[in-house]
Enzyme design. Structure first.
Site, PDB file in Angstrom:
ATOM      1  NE  ARG A 132      -3.890  -2.156   2.125  1.00 35.42           N
ATOM      2  CZ  ARG A 132      -3.698  -3.141   2.990  1.00 35.42           C
ATOM      3  NH1 ARG A 132      -2.748  -3.058   3.893  1.00 35.42           N
ATOM      4  NH2 ARG A 132      -4.461  -4.210   2.948  1.00 35.42           N
ATOM      5  CE  LYS A 154      -1.731  13.333 -14.855  1.00 32.39           C
ATOM      6  NZ  LYS A 154      -2.148  13.638 -16.237  1.00 32.39           N
ATOM      7  CD  GLU A 196       5.760  15.507 -23.083  1.00 34.39           C
ATOM      8  OE1 GLU A 196       4.993  16.456 -22.810  1.00 34.39           O
ATOM      9  OE2 GLU A 196       5.363  14.331 -23.230  1.00 34.39           O
ATOM     10  CE  LYS A 238       4.216  17.192 -14.645  1.00 33.74           C
ATOM     11  NZ  LYS A 238       4.309  15.926 -15.344  1.00 33.74           N
ATOM     12  CD  GLU A 248      -5.070  15.784 -15.936  1.00 27.45           C
ATOM     13  OE1 GLU A 248      -3.925  15.341 -15.745  1.00 27.45           O
ATOM     14  OE2 GLU A 248      -5.690  15.621 -16.983  1.00 27.45           O
ATOM     15  NE  ARG A 252      -0.442  16.545 -13.243  1.00 31.70           N
ATOM     16  CZ  ARG A 252       0.253  15.786 -12.432  1.00 31.70           C
ATOM     17  NH1 ARG A 252      -0.015  15.754 -11.145  1.00 31.70           N
ATOM     18  NH2 ARG A 252       1.239  15.033 -12.898  1.00 31.70           N
ATOM     19  CG  ASN A 256      -2.760  15.687 -20.629  1.00 34.48           C
ATOM     20  OD1 ASN A 256      -1.766  14.977 -20.695  1.00 34.48           O
ATOM     21  ND2 ASN A 256      -3.627  15.626 -19.643  1.00 34.48           N
ATOM     22  CG  HIS A 259      -0.076  14.790 -24.122  1.00 36.19           C
ATOM     23  ND1 HIS A 259       0.628  15.943 -24.322  1.00 36.19           N
ATOM     24  CD2 HIS A 259       0.766  13.950 -23.465  1.00 36.19           C
ATOM     25  CE1 HIS A 259       1.836  15.818 -23.794  1.00 36.19           C
ATOM     26  NE2 HIS A 259       1.949  14.613 -23.271  1.00 36.19           N
ATOM     27  CG  HIS A 263      -2.366   9.919 -25.342  1.00 37.28           C
ATOM     28  ND1 HIS A 263      -3.003  10.400 -24.219  1.00 37.28           N
ATOM     29  CD2 HIS A 263      -1.048   9.898 -25.043  1.00 37.28           C
ATOM     30  CE1 HIS A 263      -2.097  10.675 -23.286  1.00 37.28           C
ATOM     31  NE2 HIS A 263      -0.905  10.373 -23.767  1.00 37.28           N
ATOM     32  CG  HIS A 276       4.673  10.159 -24.882  1.00 32.78           C
ATOM     33  ND1 HIS A 276       3.306  10.029 -24.843  1.00 32.78           N
ATOM     34  CD2 HIS A 276       4.970  11.265 -24.149  1.00 32.78           C
ATOM     35  CE1 HIS A 276       2.797  11.014 -24.109  1.00 32.78           C
ATOM     36  NE2 HIS A 276       3.788  11.769 -23.676  1.00 32.78           N
TER      37      HIS A 276
HETATM   38  N1  NAD Z   1       3.875  10.316 -15.579  1.00 31.73           N
HETATM   39  C1  NAD Z   1       3.780  11.374 -16.373  1.00 31.73           C
HETATM   40  O1  NAD Z   1       3.373  12.447 -15.949  1.00 31.73           O
HETATM   41  C2  NAD Z   1       4.215  11.231 -17.794  1.00 31.73           C
HETATM   42  C3  NAD Z   1       4.401  12.375 -18.566  1.00 31.73           C
HETATM   43  C4  NAD Z   1       4.894  12.229 -19.851  1.00 31.73           C
HETATM   44  C5  NAD Z   1       5.161  10.971 -20.341  1.00 31.73           C
HETATM   45  N2  NAD Z   1       4.954   9.876 -19.569  1.00 31.73           N
HETATM   46  C6  NAD Z   1       5.265   8.543 -20.054  1.00 31.73           C
HETATM   47  O2  NAD Z   1       6.662   8.453 -20.271  1.00 31.73           O
HETATM   48  C7  NAD Z   1       6.922   7.464 -21.252  1.00 31.73           C
HETATM   49  C8  NAD Z   1       7.935   7.957 -22.228  1.00 31.73           C
HETATM   50  O3  NAD Z   1       9.125   8.222 -21.541  1.00 31.73           O
HETATM   51  P1  NAD Z   1      10.526   8.340 -22.294  1.00 31.73           P
HETATM   52  O4  NAD Z   1      10.358   9.208 -23.473  1.00 31.73           O
HETATM   53  O5  NAD Z   1      11.526   8.699 -21.295  1.00 31.73           O
HETATM   54  O6  NAD Z   1      10.728   6.888 -22.910  1.00 31.73           O
HETATM   55  P2  NAD Z   1      11.512   5.587 -22.387  1.00 31.73           P
HETATM   56  O7  NAD Z   1      11.408   5.444 -20.953  1.00 31.73           O
HETATM   57  O8  NAD Z   1      11.039   4.469 -23.254  1.00 31.73           O
HETATM   58  O9  NAD Z   1      13.029   5.892 -22.763  1.00 31.73           O
HETATM   59  C9  NAD Z   1      13.378   6.074 -24.090  1.00 31.73           C
HETATM   60  C10 NAD Z   1      14.526   5.157 -24.534  1.00 31.73           C
HETATM   61  O10 NAD Z   1      15.762   5.713 -24.115  1.00 31.73           O
HETATM   62  C11 NAD Z   1      16.498   4.764 -23.356  1.00 31.73           C
HETATM   63  N3  NAD Z   1      17.280   5.537 -22.421  1.00 31.73           N
HETATM   64  C12 NAD Z   1      16.829   6.124 -21.285  1.00 31.73           C
HETATM   65  N4  NAD Z   1      17.783   6.875 -20.757  1.00 31.73           N
HETATM   66  C13 NAD Z   1      18.872   6.761 -21.551  1.00 31.73           C
HETATM   67  C14 NAD Z   1      20.161   7.329 -21.524  1.00 31.73           C
HETATM   68  N5  NAD Z   1      20.498   8.227 -20.604  1.00 31.73           N
HETATM   69  N6  NAD Z   1      21.026   6.985 -22.489  1.00 31.73           N
HETATM   70  C15 NAD Z   1      20.654   6.121 -23.466  1.00 31.73           C
HETATM   71  N7  NAD Z   1      19.449   5.570 -23.575  1.00 31.73           N
HETATM   72  C16 NAD Z   1      18.553   5.901 -22.609  1.00 31.73           C
HETATM   73  C17 NAD Z   1      15.448   3.870 -22.795  1.00 31.73           C
HETATM   74  O11 NAD Z   1      15.971   2.631 -22.424  1.00 31.73           O
HETATM   75  C18 NAD Z   1      14.476   3.774 -23.959  1.00 31.73           C
HETATM   76  O12 NAD Z   1      14.944   2.859 -24.906  1.00 31.73           O
HETATM   77  C19 NAD Z   1       5.591   7.126 -21.869  1.00 31.73           C
HETATM   78  O13 NAD Z   1       5.180   5.860 -21.422  1.00 31.73           O
HETATM   79  C20 NAD Z   1       4.651   8.209 -21.358  1.00 31.73           C
HETATM   80  O14 NAD Z   1       3.324   7.766 -21.210  1.00 31.73           O
HETATM   81  C21 NAD Z   1       4.483   9.991 -18.311  1.00 31.73           C
HETATM   82 ZN    ZN Z   2       3.680  13.607 -22.577  1.00 29.19          ZN
END
Ligand code: NAD
Ligand code: ZN
Length: 372
Positions: A132, A154, A196, A238, A248, A252, A256, A259, A263, A276
């Protein structure tokens, strides 16, 4: 008298605070933070820690993080998840629970998310639900994660029928953004993160938008000073938004921007086809056109934003999914209410609002912005 050689002192990390009462926490931003035990001084005391990373990031950075944590925890375990958005699912989440239970982790065990948004979102959700709730720390290693996903609490996994559909609001105790990690990011991932960053301009801060326009080439070239400012300013914006609307219920949602369309692109093509951030970049072009049709911005603004997105190395033409499919996908967006799609639109440059839009207008936008 000749100057004696002085060791080069690295600048102290920048700090941005997320103000959420008892759930407040700092974001530290700087180069070399991952190697420095001082970066983790605010980590809660516990006997054990679990670093959750993936098969790409762990070989690069897990050793340094382990070393930095060595004096705070008796045991530090490492779990390497498979890499990719397609693995952001229940099955992979369960690997984290398997590791926690397998190591006999207790309620005080601290989870460290070392990686991009995928690792961060899954680790956060695991932390929210294991016993939890156990403490967790975000150590984001992508630009996207540093400016967006690691901040604000999130957490989620994807369901085959929708992205980020299963999750929780759960704040980390600390976010450590080591800018040095951005140097190993693949170029496509850097561009995805810039989407972003760019987002924060039209929705909140046109002075920042001007700054990004001036510095976009430096950002694409990974100039450390430019990246440092972009991450800091993005986190400040942010923090401001999340501080006012953690769950949200209103404001908030402006984060998006781009997005709803984005999406639809991601899930319409199959998760992982477009990144993304790429989908969000293209989605912002569509959302800007919609904003223009709704009277919030003029054609010059749309052209300016489109040009900046293109210069960041992002796609500006949507895939030919067909308007019916786009609309169908957008109706399952979390902002939808009773099947009616809500879009984040720019009501004037630097300000965003959530709005309905007639399907006919959305179809016009899709016809204008998509291939084929
Ligand atoms: N929680 C939130 O508020 C929020 C906001 C925006 C996006 N997201 C989510 O985030 C995700 C996308 O995140 P992302 O763009 O970081 O993608 P990701 O986590 O898939 O990373 C992108 C790629 O880069 C690689 N990588 C990471 N760090 C590295 C580094 N320093 N050097 C070399 N390679 C590296 C990873 O292994 C992966 O292959 C999506 O699932 C999206 O829904 C969440
Ligand atoms: Zn995003």
């Amino acid at each position: 008298m000749p100057l004696s050689a002085q060791p080069v002192l690295s600048a102290p990390p920048a700090r941005v605070d997320i103000q959420l009462g008892e759930r407040s926490y700092p974001i530290l931003i700087g180069a070399g933070l991952l190697d420095d035990p001082a970066s983790f001084a605010a980590t809660p005391a516990a006997a054990s820690a679990l670093i959750v990373s993936n098969t790409t990031v762990a070989p690069l950075y897990a050793k340094a993080l382990r070393a930095a944590l060595a004096n705070r925890f008796r045991t530090v375990h490492l779990l390497e998840l498979p890499d990719g958005e397609v693995y952001k699912n229940l099955e992979t989440l369960n690997l984290i629970f398997d590791a926690l239970l397998g190591h006999g982790s207790d309620r005080k065990t601290v989870l460290f998310a070392l990686g991009g948004g995928v690792v961060g979102d899954m680790t956060g959700f695991a932390a929210a639900s294991y016993m939890r709730g156990v403490p967790f720390v975000q150590v984001p290693t992508t630009l996207l994660a540093q400016v967006d996903s690691s901040v604000g609490g999130k957490t989620a996994i994807n369901h085959p029928l929708g992205k980020n559909m299963i999750g929780a609001f759960y704040q980390p105790q600390l976010v450590v953004c080591d800018l040095g990690t951005l140097q190993t990011l693949p170029p496509r991932e850097l561009s995805a993160g810039l989407a972003e960053v760019i987002k924060y301009g039209p929705i909140h801060d046109m002075a920042f938008f001007d700054w990004i326009e001036t510095n976009i080439d430096a950002l694409v070239a990974r100039d450390p000073a430019a990246l440092a400012y972009a991450v800091k300013r993005s986190c400040e914006i942010k923090a401001l938004v999340v501080g006012q609307d953690e769950r949200e219920t209103g404001l908030r949602a402006i984060l998006n921007f781009g997005h709803t369309f984005g999406h639809a692109i991601e899930s319409g093509l199959g998760y992982g086809e477009w990144l993304h951030g790429e989908a969000v970049g293209c989605g912002m072009v569509m959302a800007a056109h919609l904003s223009q049709r709704l009277g919030g911005v003029d054609a010059a603004f749309v052209a300016r934003l489109t040009r900046l997105i293109e210069r960041a190395g992002l796609p500006i033409v949507g895939p030919a999914l067909g308007a019916d499919r786009y609309l169908e996908l957008m109706r399952v967006d979390k902002k939808s209410e009773a099947g009616e799609i809500r879009f984040v639109v720019i009501d004037k440059p630097g300000s965003a609002a959530v709005s309905r839009a007639p399907d006919a207008l959305v179809r016009e936008v899709l016809a204008q912005c998509c291939a084929g």
